[in-house]
Design an enzyme around this catalytic site. Structure first.
Site, PDB file in Angstrom:
ATOM      1  N   ARG A   1       5.653  23.292 -36.324  1.00  0.00           N
ATOM      2  CA  ARG A   1       6.846  22.633 -35.755  1.00  0.00           C
ATOM      3  C   ARG A   1       7.455  21.669 -36.767  1.00  0.00           C
ATOM      4  O   ARG A   1       8.644  21.422 -36.759  1.00  0.00           O
ATOM      5  CB  ARG A   1       6.446  21.851 -34.499  1.00  0.00           C
TER       6      ARG A   1
ATOM      7  N   ARG B   1       6.915   9.926 -22.105  1.00  0.00           N
ATOM      8  CA  ARG B   1       8.211  10.029 -22.802  1.00  0.00           C
ATOM      9  C   ARG B   1       9.383  10.189 -21.831  1.00  0.00           C
ATOM     10  O   ARG B   1      10.077  11.195 -21.822  1.00  0.00           O
ATOM     11  CB  ARG B   1       8.144  11.158 -23.826  1.00  0.00           C
TER      12      ARG B   1
ATOM     13  N   CYS C   1       4.549  15.097 -22.901  1.00  0.00           N
ATOM     14  CA  CYS C   1       3.919  15.937 -23.924  1.00  0.00           C
ATOM     15  C   CYS C   1       2.570  15.307 -24.245  1.00  0.00           C
ATOM     16  O   CYS C   1       2.174  14.312 -23.653  1.00  0.00           O
ATOM     17  CB  CYS C   1       4.791  16.054 -25.174  1.00  0.00           C
TER      18      CYS C   1
ATOM     19  N   ASN D   1      13.386  15.344 -38.022  1.00  0.00           N
ATOM     20  CA  ASN D   1      13.917  14.464 -36.980  1.00  0.00           C
ATOM     21  C   ASN D   1      15.354  14.042 -37.238  1.00  0.00           C
ATOM     22  O   ASN D   1      16.017  13.540 -36.344  1.00  0.00           O
ATOM     23  CB  ASN D   1      13.004  13.249 -36.792  1.00  0.00           C
TER      24      ASN D   1
ATOM     25  N   ASP E   1       4.570   8.126 -36.688  1.00  0.00           N
ATOM     26  CA  ASP E   1       4.393   9.530 -37.089  1.00  0.00           C
ATOM     27  C   ASP E   1       3.495   9.674 -38.318  1.00  0.00           C
ATOM     28  O   ASP E   1       3.164  10.791 -38.692  1.00  0.00           O
ATOM     29  CB  ASP E   1       5.740  10.200 -37.374  1.00  0.00           C
TER      30      ASP E   1
END
Ligand code: EPZ
Length: 422
Positions: free
Chosen positions: A400, A123, A118, A23, A308
């Site tokens: 990812r 979002r 998503c 990120n 997260d």
């Protein structure tokens, strides 16, 4: 589609190297658009999201060269730059929206597809749009694309974010470096990835103060020059692997780990009976007793408990002695790992944004489905301690954000293998 098979095995022991932050890298890469001179990132993670960002930047006309097996990314956007970020790429990864601020700053206009929702939520981008509008951009939504333009360039502004959005903070931070005048961003996100981006922009000649606090001040400059910058350690990968020995015993050192990146998370580990020791090589983690204690979790913007790491912590708390309550306050739909954990024998009750986890002694391996990046790794962690085999499908989600997960866990004693699908 690949699957990963994890078989409950004994304690884990050894070192796990932690990569550069996904990120942070996804915000640092678009910064190349702010200068015609080369921007080189070192300690970059090797992930599919980085490949997606590479494809997006190349579609805009930037040159991206990967070296040292992808750990070094050399970029240059000195040629003709297109202002159009196409839906076909943007829909794959929301972080594609981080080219909006740099394109507006560099070119005075941009056409960026809305990323669309998503698995974890709608979002939207209203916070990005409000902030850039305050800086003089005119932004209109047409046929799924944000059409943004500035008459005479962006102007510094004082703006307060309604919510401390990470992405909105990053877009404003990059846009403001080349705006005319001073920008003061209030209720800014404070994540370490924001500080890492500010550090890189300062190396490029930007004038930024207050990053890491709720108020960031950026003095616009005429141009930025090239730089070389190391991507900060990935605090989410770090927290994820710190949990591994908590599931099945043993002692694991996460190389490069730093407590300042995950203070709130470490406080919860301590309360659950997990010992974290900071040493020169990183963070060493082991479970104090045979079973962890239940703890309550509320996810918040940094420096609070990171959303997260919520899925990974829930997986661990499924085995706790007692009942834990987890409240997800960042995303509206981030409990999709819960039904998969229930398939493994967990006892979880989800009511809206609150999940109540009644600890069980043991979980059993089962075929489970990954639904998003962090949910998928929570299932792998659960499989480490479950009886029998856990087969995690759709691991493209995993790739990812986690490089070579089966290698990193396998090297410390986990029974884990990847089955390459058709
Ligand atoms: C970043 O996403 C991270 N992604 C996410 O990590 C992380 O979960 C999130 O920050 C929160 O920490 C990257 O950095 C690439 P936000 P971002 O803007 O910037 C709402 C992962 O697993 N919101 O802070 O998109 C939004 O819907 C990913 O690595 C608006 O309402 O997060 C969400 O509910 C997942 N309007 C909340 O704010 C907006 O304009 C947090 O969003 C923007 C956001």
């Amino acid at each position: 589609m690949d699957s990963i098979i994890v078989t409950g095995n004994g304690p884990l022991n050894g070192d796990i190297p932690i990569a550069g932050a996904k990120n942070a890298c996804l915000a640092l890469m678009p910064a190349t658009l702010l200068s015609e001179e080369p921007l080189t990132l070192t300690n970059a993670p090797r992930l599919s999201d980085i490949k997606t960002m590479t494809a997006l930047l190349e579609s805009l006309g930037a040159e991206v060269t990967k070296m040292q097996d992808g750990k070094v990314i050399a970029m240059a956007s000195h040629g003709e730059i297109s202002p159009v970020a196409d839906y076909d790429i943007v829909r794959k990864m929301r972080a594609s929206n981080l080219v909006l601020g740099p394109l507006l700053a560099r070119m005075g206009h941009a056409v960026v597809s809305l990323p669309g929702g998503c698995a974890i939520g709608a979002r939207p981008m209203d916070l990005h749009v409000d902030a850039l509008t305050a800086m003089g951009a005119e932004i209109e939504l047409k046929e799924g694309y944000l059409h943004a333009k500035t008459n005479g360039g962006l102007k510094g502004a004082v703006h307060e974010l309604r919510f401390a959005s990470v992405g909105a903070t990053e877009n404003v931070l990059m846009a403001a470096t080349l705006a005319k005048g001073t920008t003061v961003l209030k209720n800014a996100a404070r994540e370490p990835e924001i500080v890492d981006l500010a550090d890189c922009l300062r190396k490029m000649g930007a004038q930024i103060e207050g990053d890491g606090t709720s108020t960031i001040e950026i003095q616009g400059v005429d141009r930025l020059h090239g730089a070389t910058h190391p991507v900060v350690t990935d605090r989410i990968e770090l927290g994820t692997y710190m949990l591994a020995p908590a599931f099945c015993g043993g002692e694991v050192t996460c190389l490069g780990g730093r407590i300042d990146l995950i203070g709130a998370f470490c406080e919860k580990l301590d309360a659950a009976g997990i010992e974290v020791t900071e040493c020169a090589r990183g963070l060493t983690v082991k479970r104090r007793g045979d079973r962890i204690k239940a703890v309550d979790i509320v996810t918040e913007p940094f420096p609070g408990f990171p959303t997260d790491l919520q899925a990974q912590m829930m997986a661990l708390l499924c085995l706790a002695d007692g009942t834990s309550v987890l409240e997800e306050k960042i995303f509206e739909n981030r409990f999709m790992h819960a039904p998969e954990l229930v398939r493994m024998g967990a006892n979880i009750d989800v009511q809206g944004g609150v999940a109540t986890v009644h600890g069980v002694e043991k979980m059993k391996g089962a075929p489970v489905m990954a639904t998003d990046l962090r949910a998928s790794v929570s299932l792998i962690l659960a499989g480490l301690a479950a009886e029998g085999e856990t087969i995690v499908n759709r691991v493209y989600h995993l790739d990812r954000g986690y490089e070579r997960v089966e290698e990193k866990l396998g090297n410390v004693g986990a029974k884990i293998e990847r089955i390459t699908g058709q």
